[in-house]
Design a protein around this motif. Structure first.
Motif, PDB file in Angstrom:
ATOM      1  N   THR A 127       0.896  -1.504  -0.095  1.00 43.09           N
ATOM      2  CA  THR A 127       0.018   0.040   0.193  1.00 43.09           C
ATOM      3  C   THR A 127       1.036   1.462   0.023  1.00 43.09           C
ATOM      4  OG1 THR A 127      -1.608  -1.174   1.278  1.00 43.09           O
ATOM      5  CG2 THR A 127      -1.788   1.209   1.243  1.00 43.09           C
ATOM      6  N   ALA A 128       1.989   1.266   0.697  1.00 50.55           N
ATOM      7  CA  ALA A 128       2.920   2.302   0.633  1.00 50.55           C
ATOM      8  C   ALA A 128       3.514   2.695  -0.730  1.00 50.55           C
ATOM      9  CB  ALA A 128       4.142   1.967   1.695  1.00 50.55           C
ATOM     10  N   ILE A 129       3.609   1.517  -1.267  1.00 51.40           N
ATOM     11  CA  ILE A 129       4.243   1.854  -2.836  1.00 51.40           C
ATOM     12  C   ILE A 129       3.162   2.387  -3.659  1.00 51.40           C
ATOM     13  CG2 ILE A 129       5.075   0.361  -4.815  1.00 51.40           C
ATOM     14  CD1 ILE A 129       6.408  -1.699  -2.787  1.00 51.40           C
ATOM     15  N   ARG A 130       2.078   2.110  -3.368  1.00 51.85           N
ATOM     16  CA  ARG A 130       0.891   2.626  -4.360  1.00 51.85           C
ATOM     17  C   ARG A 130       0.876   3.983  -3.792  1.00 51.85           C
ATOM     18  NH1 ARG A 130      -1.469   2.752  -8.743  1.00 51.85           N
ATOM     19  NH2 ARG A 130      -1.668   0.521  -8.816  1.00 51.85           N
ATOM     20  N   ARG A 131       0.947   4.262  -2.613  1.00 46.92           N
ATOM     21  CA  ARG A 131       0.844   5.736  -2.319  1.00 46.92           C
ATOM     22  C   ARG A 131       1.977   6.765  -2.661  1.00 46.92           C
ATOM     23  NH1 ARG A 131      -2.092   5.853   3.117  1.00 46.92           N
ATOM     24  NH2 ARG A 131      -4.137   5.090   2.284  1.00 46.92           N
ATOM     25  N   VAL A 132       3.131   6.078  -2.718  1.00 45.07           N
ATOM     26  CA  VAL A 132       4.266   6.796  -3.362  1.00 45.07           C
ATOM     27  C   VAL A 132       4.150   7.040  -4.736  1.00 45.07           C
ATOM     28  CG1 VAL A 132       6.957   6.721  -4.013  1.00 45.07           C
ATOM     29  CG2 VAL A 132       5.991   6.064  -1.331  1.00 45.07           C
ATOM     30  N   ALA A 186       3.333  10.574  -9.224  1.00 41.84           N
ATOM     31  CA  ALA A 186       2.432  10.527 -10.371  1.00 41.84           C
ATOM     32  C   ALA A 186       1.828  11.902 -10.742  1.00 41.84           C
ATOM     33  CB  ALA A 186       1.596   9.413 -10.664  1.00 41.84           C
ATOM     34  N   THR A 187       1.480  12.554  -9.318  1.00 39.66           N
ATOM     35  CA  THR A 187       1.151  13.801  -9.639  1.00 39.66           C
ATOM     36  C   THR A 187       1.944  15.032  -9.252  1.00 39.66           C
ATOM     37  OG1 THR A 187       0.336  13.765  -7.007  1.00 39.66           O
ATOM     38  CG2 THR A 187      -1.425  12.788  -8.694  1.00 39.66           C
ATOM     39  N   ARG A 188       3.059  14.578  -9.246  1.00 41.27           N
ATOM     40  CA  ARG A 188       4.331  15.435  -8.776  1.00 41.27           C
ATOM     41  C   ARG A 188       3.966  16.093  -7.322  1.00 41.27           C
ATOM     42  NH1 ARG A 188       4.251  15.379 -14.361  1.00 41.27           N
ATOM     43  NH2 ARG A 188       6.247  15.604 -15.311  1.00 41.27           N
ATOM     44  N   GLY A 189       3.278  15.423  -6.422  1.00 46.49           N
ATOM     45  CA  GLY A 189       2.978  15.768  -5.055  1.00 46.49           C
ATOM     46  C   GLY A 189       1.683  16.533  -4.792  1.00 46.49           C
ATOM     47  N   ARG A 190       1.037  16.866  -6.092  1.00 46.57           N
ATOM     48  CA  ARG A 190      -0.133  17.661  -5.988  1.00 46.57           C
ATOM     49  C   ARG A 190      -1.196  17.027  -5.058  1.00 46.57           C
ATOM     50  NH1 ARG A 190       0.887  18.140 -11.501  1.00 46.57           N
ATOM     51  NH2 ARG A 190      -0.627  16.445 -11.860  1.00 46.57           N
ATOM     52  N   MET A 195       9.625   9.202 -13.075  1.00 46.88           N
ATOM     53  CA  MET A 195       9.089   8.941 -11.617  1.00 46.88           C
ATOM     54  C   MET A 195      10.164   8.778 -10.785  1.00 46.88           C
ATOM     55  SD  MET A 195       5.393   7.475 -12.459  1.00 46.88           S
ATOM     56  CE  MET A 195       4.807   7.413 -10.823  1.00 46.88           C
ATOM     57  N   ILE A 196      11.244   7.644 -10.862  1.00 50.39           N
ATOM     58  CA  ILE A 196      12.143   7.403 -10.296  1.00 50.39           C
ATOM     59  C   ILE A 196      13.098   8.751  -9.825  1.00 50.39           C
ATOM     60  CG2 ILE A 196      14.344   5.927 -10.081  1.00 50.39           C
ATOM     61  CD1 ILE A 196      12.696   3.843 -11.432  1.00 50.39           C
ATOM     62  N   VAL A 197      13.406   9.272 -10.940  1.00 50.40           N
ATOM     63  CA  VAL A 197      14.194  10.527 -10.950  1.00 50.40           C
ATOM     64  C   VAL A 197      13.315  11.581  -9.853  1.00 50.40           C
ATOM     65  CG1 VAL A 197      15.193  12.459 -12.208  1.00 50.40           C
ATOM     66  CG2 VAL A 197      15.471  10.311 -13.155  1.00 50.40           C
ATOM     67  N   ARG A 198      12.239  11.809 -10.179  1.00 52.48           N
ATOM     68  CA  ARG A 198      11.357  12.772  -9.430  1.00 52.48           C
ATOM     69  C   ARG A 198      11.421  12.338  -7.754  1.00 52.48           C
ATOM     70  NH1 ARG A 198       6.364  12.302 -12.012  1.00 52.48           N
ATOM     71  NH2 ARG A 198       7.251  13.377 -13.531  1.00 52.48           N
ATOM     72  N   ALA A 199      11.394  11.027  -7.505  1.00 54.66           N
ATOM     73  CA  ALA A 199      11.354  10.458  -6.174  1.00 54.66           C
ATOM     74  C   ALA A 199      12.294  11.415  -5.437  1.00 54.66           C
ATOM     75  CB  ALA A 199      11.622   9.179  -6.098  1.00 54.66           C
ATOM     76  N   ALA A 200      13.662  11.567  -5.924  1.00 57.98           N
ATOM     77  CA  ALA A 200      14.528  12.358  -5.052  1.00 57.98           C
ATOM     78  C   ALA A 200      14.299  13.757  -4.646  1.00 57.98           C
ATOM     79  CB  ALA A 200      16.019  12.507  -6.006  1.00 57.98           C
ATOM     80  N   GLN A 201      13.149  14.273  -5.171  1.00 53.78           N
ATOM     81  CA  GLN A 201      12.701  15.492  -4.550  1.00 53.78           C
ATOM     82  C   GLN A 201      11.990  15.325  -3.495  1.00 53.78           C
ATOM     83  OE1 GLN A 201      10.431  17.012  -8.068  1.00 53.78           O
ATOM     84  NE2 GLN A 201      12.164  17.037  -9.330  1.00 53.78           N
ATOM     85  N   ALA A 211      10.085  -5.441  -2.888  1.00 50.91           N
ATOM     86  CA  ALA A 211      10.412  -4.525  -1.761  1.00 50.91           C
ATOM     87  C   ALA A 211      11.798  -4.161  -1.642  1.00 50.91           C
ATOM     88  CB  ALA A 211       9.931  -5.354  -0.360  1.00 50.91           C
ATOM     89  N   GLU A 212      12.693  -5.054  -1.700  1.00 50.52           N
ATOM     90  CA  GLU A 212      14.116  -4.607  -1.791  1.00 50.52           C
ATOM     91  C   GLU A 212      14.245  -3.830  -2.810  1.00 50.52           C
ATOM     92  OE1 GLU A 212      17.810  -4.207  -0.066  1.00 50.52           O
ATOM     93  OE2 GLU A 212      16.338  -5.290   0.683  1.00 50.52           O
ATOM     94  N   ALA A 213      14.061  -3.898  -3.975  1.00 54.39           N
ATOM     95  CA  ALA A 213      14.206  -3.103  -5.252  1.00 54.39           C
ATOM     96  C   ALA A 213      13.829  -1.644  -4.956  1.00 54.39           C
ATOM     97  CB  ALA A 213      13.476  -3.767  -6.421  1.00 54.39           C
ATOM     98  N   PHE A 214      12.449  -1.669  -4.561  1.00 56.21           N
ATOM     99  CA  PHE A 214      11.624  -0.264  -4.197  1.00 56.21           C
ATOM    100  C   PHE A 214      12.403   0.606  -3.190  1.00 56.21           C
ATOM    101  CE2 PHE A 214       9.107   2.115  -1.419  1.00 56.21           C
ATOM    102  CZ  PHE A 214       8.421   2.931  -2.102  1.00 56.21           C
ATOM    103  N   THR A 215      12.753   0.063  -1.979  1.00 58.46           N
ATOM    104  CA  THR A 215      13.627   0.652  -1.059  1.00 58.46           C
ATOM    105  C   THR A 215      14.984   1.052  -1.454  1.00 58.46           C
ATOM    106  OG1 THR A 215      14.559  -1.471   0.029  1.00 58.46           O
ATOM    107  CG2 THR A 215      12.383  -0.510   0.998  1.00 58.46           C
ATOM    108  N   GLY A 216      15.444   0.046  -2.298  1.00 56.92           N
ATOM    109  CA  GLY A 216      16.847   0.547  -2.671  1.00 56.92           C
ATOM    110  C   GLY A 216      16.892   1.686  -3.769  1.00 56.92           C
ATOM    111  N   GLU A 217      15.742   1.724  -4.689  1.00 61.15           N
ATOM    112  CA  GLU A 217      15.881   2.711  -5.868  1.00 61.15           C
ATOM    113  C   GLU A 217      15.117   4.122  -5.373  1.00 61.15           C
ATOM    114  OE1 GLU A 217      15.349   0.041  -9.748  1.00 61.15           O
ATOM    115  OE2 GLU A 217      13.814   0.941  -8.951  1.00 61.15           O
ATOM    116  N   ILE A 218      14.207   3.790  -4.364  1.00 61.06           N
ATOM    117  CA  ILE A 218      13.447   5.152  -4.215  1.00 61.06           C
ATOM    118  C   ILE A 218      14.010   5.681  -2.678  1.00 61.06           C
ATOM    119  CG2 ILE A 218      11.083   5.951  -3.637  1.00 61.06           C
ATOM    120  CD1 ILE A 218      11.753   4.913  -6.808  1.00 61.06           C
TER     121      ILE A 218
END
Length: 155
Positions: free
Chosen positions: A10-15, A20-24, A78-84, A127-134
């Motif tokens: 569920t957390a991945i879905r929220r992220v 996807a909305t650029r935080g809007r 989106m992966i690049v945007r996650a750094a923001q 899960a490990e891939a998500f936490t490592g990348e994001i």
């Protein structure tokens, strides 16, 4: 962004929705996502094995009528945007604690508590891939074989 949910799935879905909305959607969470944001969130969640169209990616691109190249560009952006953003995923601490025993991933996921924390369809590897990348964070530092890189995830 603090993500307080019961499962990492569920957390991945929220992220995904946030990216996807650029935080809007953080400003107006009551407002439904537009069609493009829903699609992009689904593409991002799919990368980690979550969503209506879990495998293969071609199922997702056909369902949304986009090209494979466009899907790859969208998720990469989106992966690049996650750094923001700074994501604080509360359930992740419980997952790290549950995996601290150093059990091999197949045994750890078979544990009922770990399965409840991950969610019904999320694998430990995804899960490990998500936490490592994001999040630039490892879940199971004791198990070096679980280290995943961006290139090891099927696109």
């Amino acid at each position: 962004m603090v993500v307080e949910v019961d499962t990492l799935e569920t957390a991945i879905r929220r992220v995904a929705e946030c990216l996807a909305t650029r935080g809007r959607n953080l400003v107006t969470p009551e407002q439904p996502l537009d069609t493009k944001a829903v699609r992009n969130a689904d593409l991002f969640a799919h990368r980690y094995g979550i969503g209506a169209h879990r495998w293969p990616l071609v199922d997702v691109v056909i369902a949304y009528g986009i090209t494979l190249s466009h899907a790859h560009q969208t998720t990469a952006g989106m992966i690049v945007r996650a750094a923001q953003f700074e994501f604080d995923i509360v359930v992740l601490d419980a997952i790290v604690e549950a995996s601290a025993a150093g059990l091999p991933s197949t045994i750890a996921v078979a544990d009922r508590r770990m399965r409840d924390l991950l969610g019904p369809s999320l694998s430990m590897e995804r899960a490990e891939a998500f936490t490592g990348e994001i999040l630039s964070r490892r879940i199971a530092s004791a198990d070096a074989s679980m280290a995943m890189t961006c290139t090891s995830i099927p696109k």
